[in-house]
Design a protein around this motif. Structure first.
Motif, mmCIF file in Angstrom:
data_model
loop_
_atom_site.group_PDB
_atom_site.id
_atom_site.type_symbol
_atom_site.label_atom_id
_atom_site.label_comp_id
_atom_site.label_asym_id
_atom_site.label_seq_id
_atom_site.Cartn_x
_atom_site.Cartn_y
_atom_site.Cartn_z
ATOM 1 N N ALA A 1 0.837 -1.205 0.000
ATOM 2 C CA ALA A 1 0.000 0.000 0.000
ATOM 3 C C ALA A 1 0.870 1.253 0.000
ATOM 4 N N GLU A 2 1.946 1.195 0.745
ATOM 5 C CA GLU A 2 2.865 2.343 0.799
ATOM 6 C C GLU A 2 3.505 2.607 -0.560
ATOM 7 N N LYS A 3 3.824 1.527 -1.290
ATOM 8 C CA LYS A 3 4.496 1.683 -2.584
ATOM 9 C C LYS A 3 3.514 1.905 -3.731
ATOM 10 N N GLY A 4 2.219 1.784 -3.470
ATOM 11 C CA GLY A 4 1.237 2.078 -4.500
ATOM 12 C C GLY A 4 0.812 0.895 -5.340
ATOM 13 N N SER A 5 1.219 -0.328 -5.009
ATOM 14 C CA SER A 5 0.767 -1.472 -5.795
ATOM 15 C C SER A 5 -0.566 -2.013 -5.285
ATOM 16 N N ILE A 6 -0.912 -1.742 -4.015
ATOM 17 C CA ILE A 6 -2.271 -1.985 -3.522
ATOM 18 C C ILE A 6 -2.971 -0.638 -3.444
ATOM 19 N N ASN A 7 -4.130 -0.533 -4.083
ATOM 20 C CA ASN A 7 -4.851 0.745 -4.149
ATOM 21 C C ASN A 7 -6.177 0.736 -3.392
ATOM 22 N N LEU A 8 -6.614 -0.433 -2.950
ATOM 23 C CA LEU A 8 -7.810 -0.507 -2.106
ATOM 24 C C LEU A 8 -7.477 -1.402 -0.920
ATOM 25 N N LEU A 9 -7.563 -0.869 0.265
ATOM 26 C CA LEU A 9 -7.285 -1.634 1.480
ATOM 27 C C LEU A 9 -8.539 -1.626 2.334
ATOM 28 N N TRP A 10 -9.078 -2.832 2.577
ATOM 29 C CA TRP A 10 -10.337 -2.983 3.316
ATOM 30 C C TRP A 10 -9.984 -3.492 4.710
ATOM 31 N N ILE A 11 -10.234 -2.676 5.709
ATOM 32 C CA ILE A 11 -9.847 -2.974 7.089
ATOM 33 C C ILE A 11 -11.107 -3.272 7.882
ATOM 34 N N SER A 12 -11.185 -4.474 8.482
ATOM 35 C CA SER A 12 -12.396 -4.843 9.225
ATOM 36 C C SER A 12 -12.051 -5.273 10.644
ATOM 37 N N GLY A 13 -12.692 -4.632 11.617
ATOM 38 C CA GLY A 13 -12.612 -5.061 13.004
ATOM 39 C C GLY A 13 -11.257 -4.898 13.648
ATOM 40 N N THR A 14 -10.477 -3.943 13.181
ATOM 41 C CA THR A 14 -9.165 -3.727 13.791
ATOM 42 C C THR A 14 -8.749 -2.278 13.620
ATOM 43 N N ASN A 15 -7.745 -1.888 14.377
ATOM 44 C CA ASN A 15 -7.402 -0.476 14.516
ATOM 45 C C ASN A 15 -5.892 -0.285 14.331
ATOM 46 N N PRO A 16 -5.400 -0.474 13.103
ATOM 47 C CA PRO A 16 -3.946 -0.455 12.887
ATOM 48 C C PRO A 16 -3.286 0.882 13.194
ATOM 49 N N ALA A 17 -4.051 1.975 13.243
ATOM 50 C CA ALA A 17 -3.443 3.272 13.557
ATOM 51 C C ALA A 17 -3.020 3.366 15.018
ATOM 52 N N VAL A 18 -3.325 2.322 15.802
ATOM 53 C CA VAL A 18 -2.793 2.217 17.170
ATOM 54 C C VAL A 18 -1.989 0.928 17.353
ATOM 55 N N SER A 19 -2.366 -0.139 16.642
ATOM 56 C CA SER A 19 -1.781 -1.447 16.947
ATOM 57 C C SER A 19 -0.569 -1.813 16.102
ATOM 58 N N LEU A 20 -0.375 -1.220 14.944
ATOM 59 C CA LEU A 20 0.799 -1.557 14.140
ATOM 60 C C LEU A 20 2.031 -0.827 14.672
ATOM 61 N N PRO A 21 3.223 -1.329 14.392
ATOM 62 C CA PRO A 21 4.430 -0.618 14.819
ATOM 63 C C PRO A 21 4.679 0.633 13.971
ATOM 64 N N GLN A 22 5.455 1.539 14.524
ATOM 65 C CA GLN A 22 5.911 2.766 13.840
ATOM 66 C C GLN A 22 4.712 3.543 13.289
ATOM 67 N N LEU A 23 3.927 4.107 14.180
ATOM 68 C CA LEU A 23 2.621 4.657 13.805
ATOM 69 C C LEU A 23 2.700 5.846 12.857
ATOM 70 N N GLU A 24 3.745 6.627 12.934
ATOM 71 C CA GLU A 24 3.836 7.771 12.019
ATOM 72 C C GLU A 24 3.808 7.271 10.571
ATOM 73 N N ARG A 25 4.482 6.154 10.328
ATOM 74 C CA ARG A 25 4.483 5.565 8.981
ATOM 75 C C ARG A 25 3.092 5.042 8.626
ATOM 76 N N VAL A 26 2.415 4.427 9.561
ATOM 77 C CA VAL A 26 1.076 3.880 9.288
ATOM 78 C C VAL A 26 0.109 5.004 8.932
ATOM 79 N N ARG A 27 0.158 6.090 9.687
ATOM 80 C CA ARG A 27 -0.731 7.231 9.374
ATOM 81 C C ARG A 27 -0.418 7.787 7.990
ATOM 82 N N SER A 28 0.859 7.820 7.645
ATOM 83 C CA SER A 28 1.249 8.312 6.325
ATOM 84 C C SER A 28 0.677 7.424 5.221
#
Length: 763
Positions: free
Chosen positions: A422-449
């Motif tokens: 997703a960061e590199k642009g090869s995935i253009n639709l990301l469907w997130i269900s029942g989870t909160n990666p903006a808190v749970s993934l590592p290195q959150l500044e990168r995730v928000r970006s």
């Protein structure tokens, strides 16, 4: 409020000492007398306690434990007793939202789903379904995962599917596959009722699975209590009860386990007949661990040689043994290699497949087992092997599709790689269900970006406006536990049914209905032109799932909604041979490792390189278990002059994941309202700190500001609970994952949350 005990102050409740059969104790909390009770099970840890939901006037008013349930015998923990209050929270999402002119605005379901379908088809027309990824959860129901897996694998044909289970349980699955040929826990919780010894490795069970810990506390209070060995760098509630507590430096689980195995082998506390008959690789393992004398282990890990010997005596002489493993291993350096060594301990002693001896490669979430079983994490449903053409054909026949649409040309894309795509642009639709990666993934500044990238269309399906949902292009309001019907499976393979008790708020829908709606609007078809997904109800889906499991290790064919509604949950395999379920796997010493049946052809424990079918064929163990090991590798980031302290992250007894539910229970939130950084007495003196002072904690990736808690931790190490984000306190950087590393285990691909180099500064 009526309650059988104050579970906030009295977390584990009154002792019921025992050996052999755990007495019943029914825990209950209600705010009003219910009109009716509805059968369910708890979804706020991986234990899966049977419970009833109390309902009055169409509203949840309380819960009680189910005395008949084999998992909990009526008991509930503080999260189970209090977490249901989130269902009644006034800030539930009740209508779909679409981002227009930079703002999320209410929309109809037709508008939201049509937009998702248009974007899906647009992406498919330009770059095939490889432009679409799914990132799901460990908190949906089995029927929802299986529907998602079928639409993703046989409808779209995308390999980009994973869950947040990658963050918490994929090492469990990887370790079980490495040793036994497939996922699936060998033991049963009933093993705790008679076992002579218990080993907890990186597992603060007292805080994470409070009811399972209650079972152990009651054994400790009874006659013939088991001896307890705990490996943990902190003085946790669990460690306080240990017979022997080993306190390692973070990232040194492999040296400790190698050292323990070496001592047990040297002392002759092994079962040569079992090793010869049922395992391969013993001589290689013996040679590997022989390099790890207690003194060398002490030099690397800081664990005194005398303590290691004391632990080895317990683990080497007990006639029965239960071992549990969790995030202290899974989220640390060499996760799979360390977890496998616990399997090896049981195999070389022959302590597997019978009463009193079990291995729980624990799950972190209530339905994580189903994410893995159903294929919603990228693996194939029913523990099938993506490298085995016959397994692909089995699924193609079940779903009546061409086998070529099912992704199997390379290993499934793991979560961290999905986010990278997703960061590199090869995935253009990301469907997130029942989870909160903006808190749970590592290195959150990168995730928000990543979430804010213009070329990424983000769909979030959740019950609340989470830190992740605020970045979405479409937000779909989801029903949660108590508002829908489905099944799920806990750590010891017990399957529970959870019936719908109340209607979801507003226009919120079950995830099951949302996925069905998407499949219908995308017009996914089988090869005869009929709708790909044949079921319309959760029960019809469960019946389809049963056929998918027929003949596989996780065989559900003997279960039904009616049978699951009769009393206790039921363990798989449940089929004609085992109509009431099976407490232990591998009773006959035959494992799932034969080349035609295994779930994987294996990996190199150091590099993670996948073995080919030809390589596996050359050493086909034909039903014997693998004894594998790895030598020590230091963590990839260590303290230095600039960042002189270790950071480790973890969980608190009162909260689950990112607090989207437990943070909305007043009692749970008041018990643990804020994050903190725990420092040792020595480091507090060094930095001039006392409990309550505010400090800035900084790593190479970010900073947080936390109040200090002094004590019960080793010098040089600091701890921050990972639950806390920003939805109820946007004014202060406090999420632990602002600091953590974007790195993962070579085999399981589980991120490393348990170590990072940081510095602290008093504010």
């Amino acid at each position: 409020m009526e309650q059988t005990r104050d579970s906030i102050k009295d977390i584990w409740g009154e002792r019921t000492p025992y050996e052999g059969h755990w007495p019943v104790r029914v825990d209950e909390l209600t705010e009003e007398a219910p009109d009716r009770w509805v059968q369910s099970a708890c979804v706020l840890c991986s234990n899966g306690c049977g419970m009833d939901i109390g309902v009055k006037d169409g509203r949840i008013v309380g819960v009680r434990g189910r005395a008949v349930d084999a998992v909990n015998h009526g008991r509930l923990g503080p999260k189970g007793l209090q977490g249901w209050m989130a269902n009644n929270s006034p800030d539930r999402l009740t209508r779909p939202l679409i981002r227009r002119n930079g703002k999320l605005e209410e929309a109809s379901w037709d508008e939201a789903m049509d937009l998702i379908v248009r974007r899906s088809n647009d992406i498919i027309s330009k770059k095939t379904s490889l432009g679409i990824g799914f990132y799901t959860s460990g908190q949906l129901f089995l029927e929802e995962y299986y529907t998602l897996a079928v639409l993703g694998k046989a409808g779209l044909g995308t390999p980009h599917m994973d869950g947040n289970t990658r963050l918490c349980t994929d090492t469990a699955a990887a370790a079980l596959k490495v040793s036994f040929g497939s996922d699936g826990q060998p033991g049963s919780y009933t093993d705790l009722d008679t076992t002579e010894a218990i080993l907890h490795v990186g597992h603060n069970i007292a805080s994470q699975q409070t009811v399972l810990w209650t079972r152990i506390l009651d054994r400790l209070a009874g006659e013939n209590p088991p001896k307890l060995v705990v490996i943990d760098p902190r003085e946790t509630f669990t460690a306080m009860k240990a017979t022997v507590h080993l306190v390692p430096r973070v990232g040194t689980n492999v040296p400790i386990m190698n050292g323990l195995l070496n001592l047990i082998i040297q002392a002759g506390h092994i079962n040569p007949d079992y090793i010869d008959a049922h395992t391969v690789g013993f001589e290689e393992l013996k040679q590997l661990v022989s390099q790890w004398s207690p003194e060398r282990v002490e030099a690397i890990s800081g664990v005194p040689a005398t303590k290691l010997r004391e632990a080895a005596r317990i683990l080497g002489t007990a006639k029965t043994l239960v071992s549990t493993i969790l995030q202290g291993v899974y989220q640390s350096m060499q996760a799979t290699a360390a977890a496998v060594q616990v399997n090896n301990l049981h195999l070389i002693r022959g302590l597997i497949g019978h009463t009193g001896s079990g291995i729980y490669q624990m799950n972190g979430q209530p339905t994580a087992q189903n994410t893995r079983e159903c294929g919603a994490d990228g693996d194939l449903p029913g523990f099938r092997n993506w490298g085995n053409p016959e397994h692909i054909e089995q699924l193609a026949r079940l779903w009546n599709v061409d086998s070529n649409i099912i992704p199997h040309w390379s290993p499934p894309t793991h979560a961290m790689q999905i986010w990278r795509y997703a960061e590199k642009g090869s995935i253009n639709l990301l469907w997130i269900s029942g989870t909160n990666p903006a808190v749970s993934l590592p290195q959150l500044e990168r995730v928000r970006s990543i979430l804010q990238q213009e070329n990424l269309f983000v769909v979030v399906q959740d019950a609340f406006m989470t830190e992740t949902a605020q970045y979405a292009d479409v937000v779909l309001p989801a029903a949660i536990w108590g508002e829908k019907t489905g099944t799920f499976t806990n750590v010891d393979r017990t399957v529970h049914i959870s019936h719908k008790a109340v209607d979801p708020p507003g226009e919120a829908k079950p995830d099951f209905e949302i996925f069905l709606d998407y499949a219908r609007r995308m017009d996914f078809r089988d090869k005869d032109g009929a709708p790909l997904i044949k079921w319309k109800t959760p029960e019809e889906c469960f019946e389809a799932w049963k056929e998918c499991t027929r003949g596989r290790p996780c065989d559900y064919t003997g279960m039904s909604y009616a049978k699951l509604s009769e009393g206790s949950g039921i363990q798989w395999p449940c089929n004609e041979q085992y109509p009431d379920g099976k407490p232990h796997l591998y009773e006959d010493g035959v494992f799932n490792t034969s080349i035609d049946y295994c779930e994987t052809y294996g990996h190199d424990l150091v590099t993670g390189a996948a073995a080919t079918k030809e390589e596996y064929k050359a050493k086909d163990p034909k039903g014997k278990a693998f004894l594998k090991g790895a030598d020590y590798e230091p963590p990839h980031e260590e303290p230095d002059e600039e960042f002189p302290l270790w950071l480790t992250t973890g969980r608190l007894v009162y909260h689950f994941h990112t607090r989207t539910k437990t943070g909305r229970s007043r009692q749970l939130n008041e018990a643990a309202p804020d994050a903190f950084v725990q420092v040792s007495d020595e480091d507090a003196a060094r930095y001039g700190l006392k409990t309550g002072d505010l400090v800035e904690v900084a790593s190479r990736r970010g900073k947080v500001v936390e109040p200090v808690l002094v004590g019960d931790i080793e010098p040089g190490l600091v701890f921050i609970p990972f639950h806390y984000g920003y939805w109820d306190d946007p004014g202060r950087k406090r999420a632990a994952n602002e600091l953590t590393l974007t790195e993962w285990d070579a085999v399981s691909k589980q991120p490393h949350y348990k170590y990072a180099a940081v510095r602290i500064r008093k504010i």
